[in-house]
Enzyme design. Structure first.
Site, PDB file in Angstrom:
ATOM      1  CG  HIS A 120      59.172  58.421  41.551  1.00 51.72           C
ATOM      2  ND1 HIS A 120      60.088  58.574  40.478  1.00 51.72           N
ATOM      3  CD2 HIS A 120      58.488  59.557  41.023  1.00 51.72           C
ATOM      4  CE1 HIS A 120      60.032  59.388  39.780  1.00 51.72           C
ATOM      5  NE2 HIS A 120      58.858  60.168  40.070  1.00 51.72           N
ATOM      6  CG  ASP A 196      62.771  58.498  47.055  1.00 53.79           C
ATOM      7  OD1 ASP A 196      62.964  59.694  47.193  1.00 53.79           O
ATOM      8  OD2 ASP A 196      62.186  58.281  45.952  1.00 53.79           O
ATOM      9  CD  GLN A 199      56.417  63.630  46.494  1.00 45.60           C
ATOM     10  OE1 GLN A 199      55.944  64.687  47.177  1.00 45.60           O
ATOM     11  NE2 GLN A 199      56.910  63.827  45.313  1.00 45.60           N
ATOM     12  CE  LYS A 222      59.847  65.476  43.364  1.00 47.04           C
ATOM     13  NZ  LYS A 222      58.660  65.809  43.040  1.00 47.04           N
ATOM     14  CB  CYS A 360      57.044  58.901  37.741  1.00 42.55           C
ATOM     15  SG  CYS A 360      57.521  60.080  36.359  1.00 42.55           S
TER      16      CYS A 360
END
Length: 402
Positions: A120, A196, A199, A222, A360
């Site tokens: 991202h 990261d 997700q 999220k 993104c």
């Protein structure tokens, strides 16, 4: 699962353009269960005060609740201590904090930072800025047409690398990256590792001690929580060594015009009044997720992904991007001779909320030679009826352009 959970998500009863809402934009942001909404509303109505430092009852009471969420978050990630949990505005701020503060601690001219080809923008741009600032070089681990990282040659990318930052799950392709062995190889070379997890945390159990990563970051919105709050897990010794990212109240022990002494982590990285109500909402979301059970949720979403990919694959003119062996419930696709933005507009008229664009992640679009995709992403409240409505909307879109 949706039948059992529908009543917990008030927004799912809405009609959009005369159609039942079919919400398939969960990779962008999930809807909020009543438990989260009510926890935040109760805080505002009955408990609100500014936390820390206050000696009055409301401040003391809410400070205790706020601090308990830090403990819940540490348990959720299996961190060694609640002092390794820093609250941020979200994944983006957490990655910017690391690029600035960790970059200042570790990077010198000639050093390298390694990321992957499926990041991202939030895990690209901050490292570009850091590399310019400290004279380092940004390297990119490539991927193949299936959306899998080319990890066979991973060792060849590690010479001179000081920081390795990688997404756990691709927000475009749904690829679940094999981060554990990559982290192990990087750590063996003395490289500091960042994941990261924006997700991943709503879909997969995460154990930061088992992963042995140095940092893990994610956003509350999220995983069924509110916006404006996120989490940065960091090894305490690294947090202790890093300079602060911002200055102000609550991150200090003592201030004079000559010198400032900083508070220990995590407060050192939480300058100013924190997102108090949002943190309370995050705590409620974590409790809700744990009650549902992430393994149960992962199995449910995997079934939906398989069903949706099979149904879309049967349609002519549909191209699905991302065929990794391990995938989360994210499907990016295009329709032949139909721009994704046009398709998204037609689907919206049918009550479907999907995401269209480059998500993104422009480098991924360039890799596949496309301007954008349509992205359908699933969550706990989705079911087979949502897939049927998605397929019907795709057919309607194709018929309109025939």
């Amino acid at each position: 699962m949706k039948t059992d959970l529908a009543g917990e998500f008030p927004i799912l009863s809405r009609q959009i353009h005369g159609h039942p809402l079919t919400y398939l934009d969960n990779a962008a942001s999930t809807q909020k269960p009543l438990r989260v909404i009510e926890a935040m509303q109760h805080c505002l109505q009955h408990e609100y005060s500014n936390i820390h430092r206050g000696v009055h009852f409301l401040s003391q009471q809410l400070t205790q609740q706020y601090d308990r969420v830090r403990e819940k978050t540490a348990a959720f990630l299996n961190a060694a201590s609640a002092q390794e949990i820093v609250f941020t505005k979200g994944t983006t701020e957490a990655l910017n904090l690391l690029a600035s503060s960790l970059g200042e601690l570790l990077l010198q001219a000639g050093d390298k930072v390694l990321i992957s080809a499926m990041e991202h923008h939030a895990n690209i741009v901050p490292w570009q800025i850091a590399c310019r600032r400290f004279g380092a070089e940004l390297l990119v681990l490539p991927m193949n047409d299936k959306g899998e990282l080319l990890i066979e040659d991973f060792d060849t990318y590690l010479d001179g690398v000081k920081i390795f930052s990688i997404c756990h799950v691709s927000n475009v392709l749904g690829s679940i990256n094999p981060i554990a062995p990559l982290i192990a190889k990087a750590k063996a070379r003395g490289i500091t590792t960042i994941v990261d997890g924006a997700q991943a945390v709503a879909h997969l159990p995460v154990d930061v001690q088992a992963l042995d990563c140095d940092f893990y970051v994610f956003s509350g919105h999220k995983l069924y929580g509110p916006t404006a709050v996120g989490v940065l897990y960091g090894r305490y010794e690294l947090l202790e060594a890093m300079p602060p990212y911002q200055g102000g109240g609550d991150m200090i022990l003592s201030v004079s015009f000559e010198k400032t002494l900083y508070a220990p982590p995590p407060l050192k990285f939480e300058a100013g009044t924190p997102p108090i109500v949002e943190v309370i909402g995050l705590g409620a979301a974590l409790e809700w997720l744990q009650d549902i059970g992430l393994p149960n949720l992962a199995a449910h979403e995997e079934q939906l992904r398989i069903e949706a990919e099979a149904a879309l694959s049967e349609l002519n003119g549909v191209s699905i991007y991302g065929q990794a062996a391990q995938k989360a419930a994210v499907i990016s696709f295009t329709l032949q001779d139909i721009h994704p933005h046009d398709a998204g507009t037609i689907m919206d008229s049918r009550g479907l909320a999907v995401r269209v664009g480059h998500h993104c992640a422009e480098p991924i679009m360039r890799f596949f030679g496309i301007p954008a995709t349509i992205r359908a992403s699933f969550a706990a409240y989705n079911d087979s009826a949502d897939i049927a409505r998605l397929v019907a909307a795709v057919k309607t879109t194709q018929d309109l352009f025939a």
